[in-house]
Motif scaffolding. Structure first.
Motif, PDB file in Angstrom:
ATOM      1  N   GLU A  72      13.813  44.308  51.671  1.00 28.71           N
ATOM      2  CA  GLU A  72      13.233  42.982  51.419  1.00 28.71           C
ATOM      3  C   GLU A  72      12.930  42.248  52.726  1.00 28.71           C
ATOM      4  O   GLU A  72      12.039  41.407  52.792  1.00 28.71           O
ATOM      5  CB  GLU A  72      14.209  42.120  50.605  1.00 28.71           C
ATOM      6  CG  GLU A  72      14.263  42.446  49.139  1.00 28.71           C
ATOM      7  CD  GLU A  72      15.074  41.412  48.393  1.00 28.71           C
ATOM      8  OE1 GLU A  72      14.519  40.750  47.506  1.00 28.71           O
ATOM      9  OE2 GLU A  72      16.271  41.264  48.711  1.00 28.71           O
ATOM     10  N   SER A 123       9.212  55.787  51.551  1.00 35.25           N
ATOM     11  CA  SER A 123      10.422  55.189  51.007  1.00 35.25           C
ATOM     12  C   SER A 123      11.602  56.067  51.382  1.00 35.25           C
ATOM     13  O   SER A 123      11.456  57.276  51.572  1.00 35.25           O
ATOM     14  CB  SER A 123      10.325  55.068  49.480  1.00 35.25           C
ATOM     15  OG  SER A 123      11.470  54.427  48.948  1.00 35.25           O
ATOM     16  N   HIS A 141       0.870  49.613  33.822  1.00 36.83           N
ATOM     17  CA  HIS A 141       2.070  48.778  33.808  1.00 36.83           C
ATOM     18  C   HIS A 141       1.898  47.497  33.009  1.00 36.83           C
ATOM     19  O   HIS A 141       2.855  46.968  32.426  1.00 36.83           O
ATOM     20  CB  HIS A 141       2.477  48.423  35.250  1.00 36.83           C
ATOM     21  CG  HIS A 141       2.701  49.608  36.111  1.00 36.83           C
ATOM     22  ND1 HIS A 141       2.450  49.608  37.461  1.00 36.83           N
ATOM     23  CD2 HIS A 141       3.154  50.854  35.822  1.00 36.83           C
ATOM     24  CE1 HIS A 141       2.729  50.796  37.964  1.00 36.83           C
ATOM     25  NE2 HIS A 141       3.159  51.566  36.987  1.00 36.83           N
ATOM     26  N   ARG A 142       0.690  46.961  32.980  1.00 36.98           N
ATOM     27  CA  ARG A 142       0.463  45.694  32.272  1.00 36.98           C
ATOM     28  C   ARG A 142       0.389  45.896  30.762  1.00 36.98           C
ATOM     29  O   ARG A 142       0.950  45.119  29.990  1.00 36.98           O
ATOM     30  CB  ARG A 142      -0.818  45.039  32.783  1.00 36.98           C
ATOM     31  CG  ARG A 142      -0.711  44.559  34.229  1.00 36.98           C
ATOM     32  CD  ARG A 142      -1.974  43.812  34.635  1.00 36.98           C
ATOM     33  NE  ARG A 142      -1.871  43.298  35.998  1.00 36.98           N
ATOM     34  CZ  ARG A 142      -2.814  42.575  36.591  1.00 36.98           C
ATOM     35  NH1 ARG A 142      -3.944  42.302  35.950  1.00 36.98           N
ATOM     36  NH2 ARG A 142      -2.635  42.150  37.834  1.00 36.98           N
ATOM     37  N   GLY A 151       2.270  54.386  43.013  1.00 32.41           N
ATOM     38  CA  GLY A 151       3.268  53.319  43.016  1.00 32.41           C
ATOM     39  C   GLY A 151       4.008  53.271  41.700  1.00 32.41           C
ATOM     40  O   GLY A 151       3.879  54.160  40.852  1.00 32.41           O
ATOM     41  N   ARG A 170       6.131  50.320  38.766  1.00 30.58           N
ATOM     42  CA  ARG A 170       6.260  48.924  38.331  1.00 30.58           C
ATOM     43  C   ARG A 170       7.209  48.177  39.267  1.00 30.58           C
ATOM     44  O   ARG A 170       8.118  48.777  39.849  1.00 30.58           O
ATOM     45  CB  ARG A 170       6.752  48.877  36.896  1.00 30.58           C
ATOM     46  CG  ARG A 170       8.156  49.393  36.685  1.00 30.58           C
ATOM     47  CD  ARG A 170       8.405  49.818  35.251  1.00 30.58           C
ATOM     48  NE  ARG A 170       7.723  51.070  34.957  1.00 30.58           N
ATOM     49  CZ  ARG A 170       7.689  51.615  33.746  1.00 30.58           C
ATOM     50  NH1 ARG A 170       8.275  51.019  32.718  1.00 30.58           N
ATOM     51  NH2 ARG A 170       7.066  52.750  33.547  1.00 30.58           N
ATOM     52  N   PRO A 171       7.001  46.874  39.450  1.00 31.00           N
ATOM     53  CA  PRO A 171       7.814  46.096  40.395  1.00 31.00           C
ATOM     54  C   PRO A 171       9.305  46.289  40.145  1.00 31.00           C
ATOM     55  O   PRO A 171       9.765  46.271  39.004  1.00 31.00           O
ATOM     56  CB  PRO A 171       7.375  44.660  40.121  1.00 31.00           C
ATOM     57  CG  PRO A 171       5.963  44.787  39.637  1.00 31.00           C
ATOM     58  CD  PRO A 171       5.945  46.055  38.814  1.00 31.00           C
ATOM     59  N   THR A 172      10.038  46.480  41.207  1.00 36.99           N
ATOM     60  CA  THR A 172      11.488  46.724  41.281  1.00 36.99           C
ATOM     61  C   THR A 172      11.898  48.059  40.665  1.00 36.99           C
ATOM     62  O   THR A 172      13.079  48.395  40.669  1.00 36.99           O
ATOM     63  CB  THR A 172      12.322  45.594  40.622  1.00 36.99           C
ATOM     64  OG1 THR A 172      12.207  45.672  39.201  1.00 36.99           O
ATOM     65  CG2 THR A 172      11.889  44.229  41.123  1.00 36.99           C
ATOM     66  N   THR A 186      11.590  50.999  41.758  1.00 36.76           N
ATOM     67  CA  THR A 186      12.042  52.022  42.703  1.00 36.76           C
ATOM     68  C   THR A 186      12.928  51.423  43.796  1.00 36.76           C
ATOM     69  O   THR A 186      13.104  52.021  44.856  1.00 36.76           O
ATOM     70  CB  THR A 186      10.835  52.712  43.357  1.00 36.76           C
ATOM     71  OG1 THR A 186      10.010  51.736  43.985  1.00 36.76           O
ATOM     72  CG2 THR A 186      10.007  53.460  42.326  1.00 36.76           C
ATOM     73  N   VAL A 187      13.484  50.247  43.549  1.00 34.52           N
ATOM     74  CA  VAL A 187      14.376  49.627  44.527  1.00 34.52           C
ATOM     75  C   VAL A 187      15.601  50.515  44.730  1.00 34.52           C
ATOM     76  O   VAL A 187      16.146  51.084  43.789  1.00 34.52           O
ATOM     77  CB  VAL A 187      14.807  48.226  44.050  1.00 34.52           C
ATOM     78  CG1 VAL A 187      15.921  47.679  44.932  1.00 34.52           C
ATOM     79  CG2 VAL A 187      13.617  47.268  44.080  1.00 34.52           C
TER      80      VAL A 187
END
Length: 463
Positions: free
Chosen positions: A97, A129, A152-153, A316, A318-320, A322-323
């Motif tokens: 982050e 990553s 994703h949407r 890629g 969806r958000p978060t 692959t955190v």
């Protein structure tokens, strides 16, 4: 811990602290090796017998395994010790982050114009990553493959991708034993009784074909064509027995994947820095293009467990989604950068190509040719070599390994590819001989001599 505790007393069972035998999970079904390690320097491991009449006997072995292929600089590297010390004191511990100067230095060194990997993975086209291990890296690679067909949407298949539900993998492959990776292996022993990937509409099926067989690959793509989602391949099959494909195979496989619209995932966790090049996906024409490449093991320099996933920018999740706690932490970056700079400055990868050719010759002449009752053939590239066992040796694999250790050399044994389709022969368990990059020509000669001594000793034992 006193010296007596570390080595035990001759003729008696070693005393604590060998409590690891009782407390640590036994991954080997009661077949753990009867030795302890009290330290190491370079490629020399200091061992001690843990049981029997020789309990407490201390002796040295040459490491021809590199710690599951991860300790490319051996033990006690001053370069890595300094990087760890400086990193702990100065690099910080921010997650991804927050931008990190240490992370930036590493990624610039690798991917910026003129960087170590820039000719293969230019920063304009690829992103990176980090993960804790090769298995976690391969899990992320598979996640990127699956999400490439997902909107994703709208939470549905992306336009034109709904029919892509087949992943091509290879007989004998090993990509890790985490839950999501099980479908990539055709080994019933590891898969049966464990969950499979969810069914359609967002699942996938895996087909397995023989590795290195171009006709099989062409026929498979002719049949599956537009349904292919991805191809997942090791440039050299490791656990299958160090199987090296014929020249041209990997490049044509990449072309078949591209022509079909499939993603090509290269599992270079084991091959990274071991084939005489940094990347096994290389031939006489240069880098073989991939969509996702996973590197690990040697990347952590034997000091850290880590991996990198290098993927095309358009891929890629969806958000978060692959955190990761371990995504290129500053300390990890400091160790990787110092280790790679040292490898480059010393020319260790290039040297390993020359040493590997000599290692292959010696294994053939002094091990396979002299002990035909035990070995089928030797094969390999760079510092990755395998000596395939006969049925006789495979049946005595436990005794063979202890014989090698007691004769002063530490090796590992791979499962082999087993039974393959299209009439290809069964591939038995294989002894992996893959010393660290810091091994010298003298070390190579001594390793092979000790392998021969261990082989002779086994044949002298009563079955």
């Amino acid at each position: 811990m006193s010296a007596a505790d570390a080595t035990g007393i001759p003729g008696r069972e070693p005393s604590p602290p060998w409590s690891s035998r009782d407390v640590q999970f036994d991954h080997y079904g009661g077949q753990r090796l009867p030795f302890g390690c009290t330290g190491a320097s370079g490629i020399i491991q200091h061992f001690v017998e843990l049981s029997g009449s020789d309990a407490g006997r201390a002796f040295d072995v040459l490491d021809a395994s590199g710690g599951y292929g991860s300790a490319c600089l051996g033990a006690g590297s001053e370069v890595i010790a300094a990087a760890l010390s400086d990193g702990v004191r100065n690099a910080g511990y921010v997650t991804d982050e927050i931008a990190s100067s240490e992370r930036s230095l590493l990624l610039e060194r690798l991917f910026a114009p003129g960087g170590l990997f820039a000719d293969r993975f230019p920063a304009a086209d690829y992103r990176v990553s980090g993960r804790n291990s090769g298995s976690e890296g391969m899990e992320l690679a598979l996640r990127l493959v699956l999400e490439s067909r997902f909107d994703h949407r709208r939470l549905r298949a992306a336009p034109g991708t709904g029919e892509r539900d087949v992943v091509l993998a290879f007989e004998g492959a090993w990509h890790g034993w985490t839950g999501g990776l099980l479908p990539l292996m055709n080994r019933r022993h590891y898969r049966i009784g464990l969950p499979a990937i969810a069914p359609e509409p967002f699942g996938f099926r895996t087909d397995h074909i023989p590795f290195g067989d171009l006709d099989a690959a062409r026929e498979w793509f002719d049949r599956n064509g537009e349904r292919v989602l991805a191809v997942v391949v090791e440039p050299v099959q490791g656990d299958a027995g160090i199987l090296v494909p014929e020249p041209g195979y990997l490049r044509e496989l990449a072309a078949l994947a591209k022509d079909s619209g499939a993603l090509l995932v290269a599992d270079e966790v084991l091959t990274f820095a071991k084939t005489g090049q940094f990347f096994g996906m290389t031939d006489e024409s240069g880098p073989i293009p991939t969509d996702i490449t996973v590197i690990g093991k040697s990347l952590g320099m034997g000091a850290l467990s880590t991996s990198m996933v290098i993927a095309r920018r358009e891929l890629g999740a969806r958000p978060t989604g692959t955190v990761s706690t371990s995504d290129l932490r500053p300390l990890t970056c400091a160790v990787i950068r110092a280790g790679l700079d040292h490898i480059v400055s010393e020319g260790l990868v290039e040297r390993s190509g020359k040493l590997g050719a000599e290692l292959g010759r010696l294994l053939h002449e002094q091990v396979v040719a002299k002990f035909p009752d035990l070995y089928v053939e030797a094969r390999g590239v760079g510092v990755m070599h395998g000596v395939e066992l006969t049925d006789l040796a495979a049946a005595r694999i436990g005794k063979l390994r202890t014989s090698m250790i007691r004769n002063g050399v530490y090796v590992e044994f791979m499962s082999g590819a087993g039974r393959r389709s299209r009439g290809l022969r069964y591939v038995n368990a294989t002894m992996r001989v893959a010393p660290p990059l810091v091994a010298t020509a003298d070390d190579i000669e001594t390793i092979v001599a000790r392998l021969a001594a261990g082989s002779h000793a086994l044949l002298q034992e009563t079955p």
